[in-house]
Design a protein around this motif. Structure first.
Motif, PDB file in Angstrom:
ATOM      1  N   PRO A   3       0.842  -1.210   0.000  1.00  0.00           N
ATOM      2  CA  PRO A   3       0.000   0.000   0.000  1.00  0.00           C
ATOM      3  C   PRO A   3       0.876   1.260   0.000  1.00  0.00           C
ATOM      4  O   PRO A   3       1.947   1.292   0.622  1.00  0.00           O
ATOM      5  CB  PRO A   3      -0.793  -0.100   1.302  1.00  0.00           C
ATOM      6  CG  PRO A   3      -0.592  -1.484   1.802  1.00  0.00           C
ATOM      7  CD  PRO A   3       0.671  -2.002   1.196  1.00  0.00           C
ATOM      8  N   PHE A   4       0.416   2.274  -0.702  1.00  0.00           N
ATOM      9  CA  PHE A   4       1.167   3.526  -0.773  1.00  0.00           C
ATOM     10  C   PHE A   4       1.478   4.063   0.622  1.00  0.00           C
ATOM     11  O   PHE A   4       2.602   4.489   0.888  1.00  0.00           O
ATOM     12  CB  PHE A   4       0.378   4.560  -1.584  1.00  0.00           C
ATOM     13  CG  PHE A   4       1.027   5.908  -1.615  1.00  0.00           C
ATOM     14  CD1 PHE A   4       2.136   6.139  -2.407  1.00  0.00           C
ATOM     15  CD2 PHE A   4       0.537   6.955  -0.847  1.00  0.00           C
ATOM     16  CE1 PHE A   4       2.751   7.385  -2.443  1.00  0.00           C
ATOM     17  CE2 PHE A   4       1.142   8.197  -0.882  1.00  0.00           C
ATOM     18  CZ  PHE A   4       2.240   8.417  -1.682  1.00  0.00           C
ATOM     19  N   ASP A   5       0.494   4.015   1.518  1.00  0.00           N
ATOM     20  CA  ASP A   5       0.707   4.593   2.845  1.00  0.00           C
ATOM     21  C   ASP A   5       1.643   3.762   3.719  1.00  0.00           C
ATOM     22  O   ASP A   5       1.984   4.164   4.822  1.00  0.00           O
ATOM     23  CB  ASP A   5      -0.617   4.878   3.555  1.00  0.00           C
ATOM     24  CG  ASP A   5      -1.479   3.645   3.746  1.00  0.00           C
ATOM     25  OD1 ASP A   5      -1.043   2.522   3.419  1.00  0.00           O
ATOM     26  OD2 ASP A   5      -2.615   3.812   4.232  1.00  0.00           O
ATOM     27  N   ALA A   6       2.090   2.603   3.217  1.00  0.00           N
ATOM     28  CA  ALA A   6       3.069   1.806   3.958  1.00  0.00           C
ATOM     29  C   ALA A   6       4.502   2.222   3.642  1.00  0.00           C
ATOM     30  O   ALA A   6       5.443   1.777   4.305  1.00  0.00           O
ATOM     31  CB  ALA A   6       2.882   0.321   3.654  1.00  0.00           C
ATOM     32  N   LEU A   7       4.681   3.075   2.637  1.00  0.00           N
ATOM     33  CA  LEU A   7       6.039   3.535   2.317  1.00  0.00           C
ATOM     34  C   LEU A   7       6.496   4.533   3.369  1.00  0.00           C
ATOM     35  O   LEU A   7       5.814   5.531   3.626  1.00  0.00           O
ATOM     36  CB  LEU A   7       6.072   4.197   0.931  1.00  0.00           C
ATOM     37  CG  LEU A   7       5.843   3.270  -0.250  1.00  0.00           C
ATOM     38  CD1 LEU A   7       5.746   4.077  -1.544  1.00  0.00           C
ATOM     39  CD2 LEU A   7       6.956   2.237  -0.354  1.00  0.00           C
ATOM     40  N   PRO A   8       7.637   4.286   3.981  1.00  0.00           N
ATOM     41  CA  PRO A   8       8.135   5.199   5.015  1.00  0.00           C
ATOM     42  C   PRO A   8       8.459   6.589   4.455  1.00  0.00           C
ATOM     43  O   PRO A   8       8.849   6.730   3.284  1.00  0.00           O
ATOM     44  CB  PRO A   8       9.417   4.526   5.513  1.00  0.00           C
ATOM     45  CG  PRO A   8       9.342   3.119   5.048  1.00  0.00           C
ATOM     46  CD  PRO A   8       8.500   3.127   3.801  1.00  0.00           C
ATOM     47  N   GLU A   9       8.316   7.596   5.276  1.00  0.00           N
ATOM     48  CA  GLU A   9       8.624   8.969   4.862  1.00  0.00           C
ATOM     49  C   GLU A   9      10.068   9.081   4.379  1.00  0.00           C
ATOM     50  O   GLU A   9      10.352   9.836   3.450  1.00  0.00           O
ATOM     51  CB  GLU A   9       8.351   9.950   6.000  1.00  0.00           C
ATOM     52  CG  GLU A   9       8.712  11.392   5.675  1.00  0.00           C
ATOM     53  CD  GLU A   9       8.078  11.937   4.390  1.00  0.00           C
ATOM     54  OE1 GLU A   9       8.759  12.704   3.680  1.00  0.00           O
ATOM     55  OE2 GLU A   9       6.922  11.598   4.076  1.00  0.00           O
ATOM     56  N   ALA A  10      10.984   8.330   4.984  1.00  0.00           N
ATOM     57  CA  ALA A  10      12.383   8.383   4.550  1.00  0.00           C
ATOM     58  C   ALA A  10      12.531   7.923   3.104  1.00  0.00           C
ATOM     59  O   ALA A  10      13.351   8.466   2.350  1.00  0.00           O
ATOM     60  CB  ALA A  10      13.257   7.531   5.470  1.00  0.00           C
ATOM     61  N   VAL A  11      11.740   6.954   2.681  1.00  0.00           N
ATOM     62  CA  VAL A  11      11.782   6.478   1.293  1.00  0.00           C
ATOM     63  C   VAL A  11      11.225   7.555   0.371  1.00  0.00           C
ATOM     64  O   VAL A  11      11.806   7.857  -0.672  1.00  0.00           O
ATOM     65  CB  VAL A  11      11.003   5.148   1.153  1.00  0.00           C
ATOM     66  CG1 VAL A  11      10.807   4.779  -0.311  1.00  0.00           C
ATOM     67  CG2 VAL A  11      11.741   4.036   1.886  1.00  0.00           C
ATOM     68  N   LEU A  12      10.095   8.143   0.756  1.00  0.00           N
ATOM     69  CA  LEU A  12       9.506   9.216  -0.054  1.00  0.00           C
ATOM     70  C   LEU A  12      10.467  10.404  -0.156  1.00  0.00           C
ATOM     71  O   LEU A  12      10.625  10.991  -1.230  1.00  0.00           O
ATOM     72  CB  LEU A  12       8.170   9.653   0.536  1.00  0.00           C
ATOM     73  CG  LEU A  12       7.091   8.565   0.588  1.00  0.00           C
ATOM     74  CD1 LEU A  12       5.853   9.090   1.318  1.00  0.00           C
ATOM     75  CD2 LEU A  12       6.745   8.056  -0.780  1.00  0.00           C
ATOM     76  N   GLU A 128      -3.281   6.757  -5.018  1.00  0.00           N
ATOM     77  CA  GLU A 128      -3.118   7.794  -4.000  1.00  0.00           C
ATOM     78  C   GLU A 128      -2.463   9.006  -4.647  1.00  0.00           C
ATOM     79  O   GLU A 128      -1.718   8.886  -5.600  1.00  0.00           O
ATOM     80  CB  GLU A 128      -2.212   7.342  -2.857  1.00  0.00           C
ATOM     81  CG  GLU A 128      -2.795   6.309  -1.941  1.00  0.00           C
ATOM     82  CD  GLU A 128      -3.805   6.867  -0.989  1.00  0.00           C
ATOM     83  OE1 GLU A 128      -3.808   8.082  -0.734  1.00  0.00           O
ATOM     84  OE2 GLU A 128      -4.626   6.078  -0.504  1.00  0.00           O
ATOM     85  N   ALA A 129      -2.716  10.148  -4.064  1.00  0.00           N
ATOM     86  CA  ALA A 129      -2.021  11.360  -4.477  1.00  0.00           C
ATOM     87  C   ALA A 129      -1.549  12.057  -3.218  1.00  0.00           C
ATOM     88  O   ALA A 129      -2.251  12.102  -2.219  1.00  0.00           O
ATOM     89  CB  ALA A 129      -2.941  12.281  -5.262  1.00  0.00           C
ATOM     90  N   ALA A 130      -0.360  12.549  -3.263  1.00  0.00           N
ATOM     91  CA  ALA A 130       0.184  13.254  -2.124  1.00  0.00           C
ATOM     92  C   ALA A 130       1.005  14.430  -2.624  1.00  0.00           C
ATOM     93  O   ALA A 130       1.701  14.318  -3.628  1.00  0.00           O
ATOM     94  CB  ALA A 130       1.064  12.331  -1.282  1.00  0.00           C
TER      95      ALA A 130
END
Length: 133
Positions: A3-12, A128-130
């Motif tokens: 899931p998109f929301d499972a990607l850690p902020e550090a990865v993003l 998802e969009a962020a």
């Protein structure tokens, strides 16, 4: 598919930094799942028109296949669009069809930096969009 929301902020954050650094060329890379968690892995873009397309260097593809064989699966593929929206193009959709098992991420980058990030499935449906901070 992760899931998109499972990607850690550090990865993003790593993806955003890579896209901003490579601008005005399109950046490309992947996210792999390691024993320690997800990590962004920048790849080389060898597309003949790197301001408007991406093609992951075959040497990087080979290295990623070796990682997958060693138990570090690919969970996402990312690339940037320079000065254009983070929408899934027909070319993106064709590329995504080769890896329907992973999340596909498109970052919109301008001279100001990354202004949008969008996740898609392999069929090109937005998940998802962020808007990055």
């Amino acid at each position: 598919m992760i899931p998109f929301d499972a990607l850690p902020e550090a990865v993003l954050a790593a993806m955003r930094a890579h896209a901003a650094f490579d601008y005005p060329l399109e950046a490309c890379g992947v996210v792999v799942q390691t024993a320690a968690g997800c990590v962004a892995v920048p790849c080389r873009n060898v597309d003949p028109a790197p301001t408007h397309g991406f093609y992951i260097d075959p040497r990087d593809v080979l290295a990623l296949a070796e990682r997958e064989a060693a138990g570090e699966p690919l969970v996402a593929i990312y690339h940037s669009h320079c000065d254009s929206p983070a929408t899934f193009s027909p070319r993106d959709r064709a590329y995504a069809a080769t890896r329907p098992d992973v999340l596909h991420l498109v970052l919109c980058v301008t001279a100001r930096g990354v202004v949008a990030l969008r996740a898609y499935d392999a069929a090109g449906a937005a998940i998802e969009a962020a808007v990055p901070a």
